[in-house]
Design a protein around this motif. Structure first.
Motif, PDB file in Angstrom:
ATOM      1  N   LYS A 183      23.181 -15.757   7.611  1.00 36.37           N
ATOM      2  CA  LYS A 183      21.531 -16.611   6.704  1.00 36.37           C
ATOM      3  C   LYS A 183      20.684 -15.391   6.466  1.00 36.37           C
ATOM      4  N   SER A 184      20.635 -14.439   8.013  1.00 33.84           N
ATOM      5  CA  SER A 184      19.887 -13.534   7.986  1.00 33.84           C
ATOM      6  C   SER A 184      19.861 -12.413   7.165  1.00 33.84           C
ATOM      7  N   LYS A 185      21.058 -12.495   6.746  1.00 27.58           N
ATOM      8  CA  LYS A 185      21.364 -11.477   5.004  1.00 27.58           C
ATOM      9  C   LYS A 185      20.447 -11.932   3.831  1.00 27.58           C
ATOM     10  N   SER A 186      20.556 -13.072   3.886  1.00 26.91           N
ATOM     11  CA  SER A 186      19.693 -13.997   2.603  1.00 26.91           C
ATOM     12  C   SER A 186      18.842 -13.625   2.977  1.00 26.91           C
ATOM     13  N   SER A 187      17.912 -13.629   4.545  1.00 29.99           N
ATOM     14  CA  SER A 187      16.692 -13.779   4.063  1.00 29.99           C
ATOM     15  C   SER A 187      15.765 -12.255   4.094  1.00 29.99           C
ATOM     16  N   PHE A 188      16.978 -11.409   4.409  1.00 23.47           N
ATOM     17  CA  PHE A 188      16.753 -10.199   4.637  1.00 23.47           C
ATOM     18  C   PHE A 188      16.375  -9.677   2.929  1.00 23.47           C
ATOM     19  N   PHE A 189      16.902 -10.344   1.883  1.00 26.17           N
ATOM     20  CA  PHE A 189      16.776  -9.481   1.021  1.00 26.17           C
ATOM     21  C   PHE A 189      15.222 -10.516   0.837  1.00 26.17           C
ATOM     22  N   ASN A 190      14.905 -11.095   0.734  1.00 28.36           N
ATOM     23  CA  ASN A 190      14.050 -12.636   0.875  1.00 28.36           C
ATOM     24  C   ASN A 190      12.580 -11.211   1.444  1.00 28.36           C
ATOM     25  N   TRP A 191      12.585 -10.816   3.111  1.00 29.38           N
ATOM     26  CA  TRP A 191      11.857 -10.054   3.103  1.00 29.38           C
ATOM     27  C   TRP A 191      11.333  -9.028   2.849  1.00 29.38           C
ATOM     28  N   TRP A 192      12.685  -8.342   2.431  1.00 33.45           N
ATOM     29  CA  TRP A 192      12.446  -7.084   2.005  1.00 33.45           C
ATOM     30  C   TRP A 192      11.904  -6.832   0.664  1.00 33.45           C
ATOM     31  N   TYR A 193      11.584  -8.113  -0.452  1.00 35.26           N
ATOM     32  CA  TYR A 193      10.623  -8.139  -1.237  1.00 35.26           C
ATOM     33  C   TYR A 193       8.898  -8.511  -0.725  1.00 35.26           C
ATOM     34  N   PHE A 194       9.112  -8.613   0.359  1.00 32.38           N
ATOM     35  CA  PHE A 194       8.077  -9.281   0.719  1.00 32.38           C
ATOM     36  C   PHE A 194       7.007  -7.877   1.267  1.00 32.38           C
ATOM     37  N   ALA A 195       8.000  -7.086   1.607  1.00 29.89           N
ATOM     38  CA  ALA A 195       7.461  -6.171   1.901  1.00 29.89           C
ATOM     39  C   ALA A 195       6.790  -4.665   1.051  1.00 29.89           C
ATOM     40  N   MET A 196       8.428  -4.827   0.173  1.00 32.07           N
ATOM     41  CA  MET A 196       8.252  -3.662  -1.259  1.00 32.07           C
ATOM     42  C   MET A 196       7.000  -4.403  -1.133  1.00 32.07           C
ATOM     43  N   SER A 197       6.631  -5.589  -2.178  1.00 32.96           N
ATOM     44  CA  SER A 197       4.914  -6.505  -2.723  1.00 32.96           C
ATOM     45  C   SER A 197       4.069  -5.346  -1.341  1.00 32.96           C
ATOM     46  N   ALA A 198       3.830  -6.042  -0.380  1.00 36.01           N
ATOM     47  CA  ALA A 198       2.526  -5.307   0.947  1.00 36.01           C
ATOM     48  C   ALA A 198       2.460  -3.767   0.327  1.00 36.01           C
ATOM     49  N   GLY A 199       3.625  -2.630   0.652  1.00 40.05           N
ATOM     50  CA  GLY A 199       3.270  -1.434   0.398  1.00 40.05           C
ATOM     51  C   GLY A 199       2.807  -1.303  -1.364  1.00 40.05           C
ATOM     52  N   SER A 200       2.931  -2.207  -1.971  1.00 42.55           N
ATOM     53  CA  SER A 200       2.523  -1.665  -3.776  1.00 42.55           C
ATOM     54  C   SER A 200       0.848  -2.275  -3.310  1.00 42.55           C
ATOM     55  N   LEU A 201       0.530  -3.298  -2.807  1.00 45.14           N
ATOM     56  CA  LEU A 201      -0.194  -3.885  -3.158  1.00 45.14           C
ATOM     57  C   LEU A 201      -1.510  -2.927  -2.152  1.00 45.14           C
ATOM     58  N   LEU A 202      -0.540  -2.196  -0.857  1.00 41.04           N
ATOM     59  CA  LEU A 202      -1.617  -1.458  -0.180  1.00 41.04           C
ATOM     60  C   LEU A 202      -1.844  -0.193  -1.532  1.00 41.04           C
ATOM     61  N   GLY A 203      -1.473   0.302  -1.793  1.00 40.16           N
ATOM     62  CA  GLY A 203      -1.266   1.012  -3.242  1.00 40.16           C
ATOM     63  C   GLY A 203      -1.814   1.302  -3.669  1.00 40.16           C
ATOM     64  N   LEU A 204      -1.666  -0.241  -4.293  1.00 37.44           N
ATOM     65  CA  LEU A 204      -2.960  -0.021  -5.079  1.00 37.44           C
ATOM     66  C   LEU A 204      -4.068  -0.512  -5.472  1.00 37.44           C
ATOM     67  N   LEU A 205      -4.394  -0.937  -4.047  1.00 38.06           N
ATOM     68  CA  LEU A 205      -5.562  -1.197  -3.173  1.00 38.06           C
ATOM     69  C   LEU A 205      -6.770   0.064  -2.964  1.00 38.06           C
ATOM     70  N   ILE A 206      -6.294   0.947  -2.434  1.00 35.98           N
ATOM     71  CA  ILE A 206      -6.137   2.337  -1.818  1.00 35.98           C
ATOM     72  C   ILE A 206      -6.533   3.142  -2.250  1.00 35.98           C
ATOM     73  N   LEU A 207      -4.730   3.458  -2.585  1.00 34.17           N
ATOM     74  CA  LEU A 207      -4.869   4.834  -4.042  1.00 34.17           C
ATOM     75  C   LEU A 207      -5.709   4.601  -5.530  1.00 34.17           C
ATOM     76  N   ASN A 208      -5.749   3.983  -5.861  1.00 37.03           N
ATOM     77  CA  ASN A 208      -6.187   3.750  -7.569  1.00 37.03           C
ATOM     78  C   ASN A 208      -7.577   4.079  -6.900  1.00 37.03           C
ATOM     79  N   TYR A 209      -8.203   2.824  -6.321  1.00 32.86           N
ATOM     80  CA  TYR A 209      -9.266   4.004  -5.899  1.00 32.86           C
ATOM     81  C   TYR A 209      -9.479   5.365  -5.974  1.00 32.86           C
ATOM     82  N   ILE A 210      -8.831   5.752  -5.117  1.00 37.40           N
ATOM     83  CA  ILE A 210      -9.419   7.026  -4.524  1.00 37.40           C
ATOM     84  C   ILE A 210      -8.869   7.477  -5.677  1.00 37.40           C
ATOM     85  N   GLN A 211      -8.031   7.493  -7.000  1.00 37.78           N
ATOM     86  CA  GLN A 211      -8.150   8.271  -8.010  1.00 37.78           C
ATOM     87  C   GLN A 211      -8.570   7.518  -8.678  1.00 37.78           C
ATOM     88  N   ASP A 212      -9.921   6.668  -9.420  1.00 34.69           N
ATOM     89  CA  ASP A 212     -10.386   6.683 -10.209  1.00 34.69           C
ATOM     90  C   ASP A 212     -11.864   6.946  -9.857  1.00 34.69           C
TER      91      ASP A 212
END
Length: 545
Positions: A183-212
């Motif tokens: 059951k934890s393994k199934s949840s792992f894939f959900n929370w893995w994508y949650f973490a991926m999205s959190a990292g992506s969001l930080l990249g968009l908000l921080i790095l895009n502003y710095i780049q522009d």
């Protein structure tokens, strides 16, 4: 045998098929589970911060400092992201056949850090061509172009080596044969994508502003520093990790490849005859080859994935638009959210990740338990049902994108701004919010479903290659998108009715392209529904369907 040894040998304490960092039998209470997964998830947050912080705004760098046309820049972005999604096949081969996931990740992260560092260095070689300048006046020096593309693709090699291994290694921290860990393994894939999205969001908000607003050198350099910190975090968790023991001493690619070779060459044999049967017609011809039953079963498992792989390509083509044409639309619209504060167009991609971050806990904590009580499946619904729901949502996102683009073109015409490409239209960029949010919702279902499906349905020795196959869907989708855009550019330009992808997007017809993708998505949905209905899940190591 003393008491301590008997306790370690107890099935409740020792995880079958795994060792710890020192090569001893892995003890359940001391290795794996979330305490190990959190270290690995932390690395993934950093990786997505770096990757999306670069890829999301890459089209702006190409059409700005490097002075490329919209068509060429979109094709370049798709080519790079496509390559980055196909290279995991090479990384997975190296990991599953030679180095193992743990060491492959370390080497790949080092290559990634080198690529990001050189990318920042290449940005210091800027020409004087700035965003909004006439592309005919933008001719960056050859040295700048060579340095940029070499460093960009070096980063892609590092990305390709770690992406299939890091997630497979994370999933390996949960024992699929234990009901609770399953059951934890199934949840792992959900929370893995949650973490991926959190990292992506930080990249968009921080790095895009710095780049522009600050500098591209800093915008490319920060990810390099972050990935170095991620490597240290990964190494810190080493004593807690579980390491999968290969169930067969032979190279998994050679033994499975021999099955396909025997099927192609009549009267060629392996070791023993197999009379195993299968309910999937696509794999039935393999029953006639003279290989061991285990090798034939594993070959069938891989071959049986191909129909799902093919029918998922339509989703991947839609997925690739989020970092290219959606961003070009946003650049023409009113992006001021407060007086004097204008957000970068690429930052709108954060809406997809905000959607994931909001929906994923609801899905894992509310929807899955509710569905589990009805279906009895640890994951709530089947993996193919989850993927199908995501495909349908991606189809809806294209329909909405086409309608919004039609409205944007109408506003440009009504305001007399069709020929004024650099002028901001009197239309809020928030009109793009629904298509981005539907993208995020589709990813919760389709992307996470594909990740778990391709991890779950491959032999235990090929978990990395399974996730590489999932990533290759996105890579091929990027290349198909590039090919489709180039083909339509040639056809519409030759027809004399104006390019669908004119550099002046106010004179283009991206809405027609979106309608075409919606039509392709509808056809793909029908094919997927037919194939998924007849798919037979392989007998698995895991108990979590």
């Amino acid at each position: 045998m003393d008491i301590k040894t008997r306790l370690l040998a107890n099935d409740d304490e020792v995880v079958s098929g795994f060792t710890d960092f020192k090569g001893r039998r892995a003890v359940r209470s001391k290795t794996g589970l979330w305490k190990s997964a959190f270290f690995i998830i932390g690395v993934e947050v950093a990786e997505k911060f770096a990757y999306n912080g670069i890829s999301s705004n890459l089209i702006t760098y190409l059409t700005g400092p490097l002075g490329q046309s919209t068509v060429y820049a979109a094709a370049s972005v798709n080519a790079w992201t496509g390559t980055a999604s196909l290279l995991p096949l090479l990384g997975a081969f190296v990991a599953d056949s030679f180095l193992g996931r743990y060491r492959t990740i370390i080497i790949s992260v080092l290559v990634y850090i080198l690529g990001l560092g050189l990318l920042s260095l290449s940005a210091s070689l800027h020409s004087d061509c700035k965003a909004g300048a006439n592309t005919s006046d933008c001719a960056p020096p050859l040295l700048e172009l060579v340095a940029f593309y070499l460093s960009l693709y070096l980063a892609a090699f590092g990305e390709g080596g770690m992406r299939p291994c890091i997630q497979a290694f994370g999933a390996d921290q949960f024992d699929g044969e234990n009901i609770n860990e399953s059951k934890s393994k199934s949840s792992f894939f959900n929370w893995w994508y949650f973490a991926m999205s959190a990292g992506s969001l930080l990249g968009l908000l921080i790095l895009n502003y710095i780049q522009d607003n600050l500098s591209w050198e800093l915008g490319f350099g920060i990810p390099c520093i972050v990935m170095f910190a991620a490597l240290l975090l990964y190494l810190l968790g080493s004593p807690t990790y579980r390491f999968r023991i290969h169930t067969d001493a032979r190279n998994p690619f050679s033994r499975i490849g021999r099955v396909f070779l025997n099927a192609a060459i009549p009267h060629r044999g392996c070791f023993a005859s197999a009379d195993a049967d299968t309910e999937q017609p696509i794999t039935k011809f393999l029953d006639r080859v003279g290989c061991s039953e285990g090798d034939i079963r594993d070959a069938k498992a891989l071959l049986g994935l191909l129909p799902i792989w093919f029918t998922s390509l339509g989703f991947a083509v839609v997925f690739s638009q989020g970092t290219t044409l959606f961003t070009k639309q946003g650049q023409t619209m009113d992006r001021e959210i407060f007086r004097g504060l204008k957000i970068p167009a690429a930052t709108l991609q954060s809406l997809s990740f905000f959607t994931v971050i909001f929906i994923m806990p609801v899905y894992d904590w509310v929807l899955v338990p509710a569905a589990r009580s009805l279906t009895g499946r640890p994951a709530g619904i089947s993996l193919l049902q989850r993927i199908g729901a995501g495909l349908f949502m991606s189809l809806l996102s294209m329909v909405i994108a086409a309608l919004v683009e039609t409205r944007r073109l109408a506003v440009a015409a009504e305001s007399g701004l069709v020929d004024k490409a650099g002028t901001t239209l009197p239309m809020s960029v928030w009109w793009l919010a629904p298509q981005y949010m539907l993208f995020g919702l589709a990813n919760v279902f389709a992307i996470v479903g594909l990740q778990e499906f391709f991890y779950d349905q491959v032999p235990s020795d090929l978990k990395s290659i399974g996730l590489a196959l999932y990533l290759s869907i996105l890579g091929i989708g990027d290349f198909l998108s590039s090919f489709l855009i180039a083909l339509l550019e040639a056809i519409t330009t030759r027809a004399g009715h104006g390019s669908w992808f004119d550099n002046n997007i106010n004179r283009a017809h991206v809405d027609y392209f979106y309608w075409l993708l919606a039509g392709i998505g509808a056809i793909v949905m029908l094919a997927y529904a037919f194939i998924a209905k007849s798919y037979v899940y392989r007998e698995r190591d895991s108990v979590c369907c």
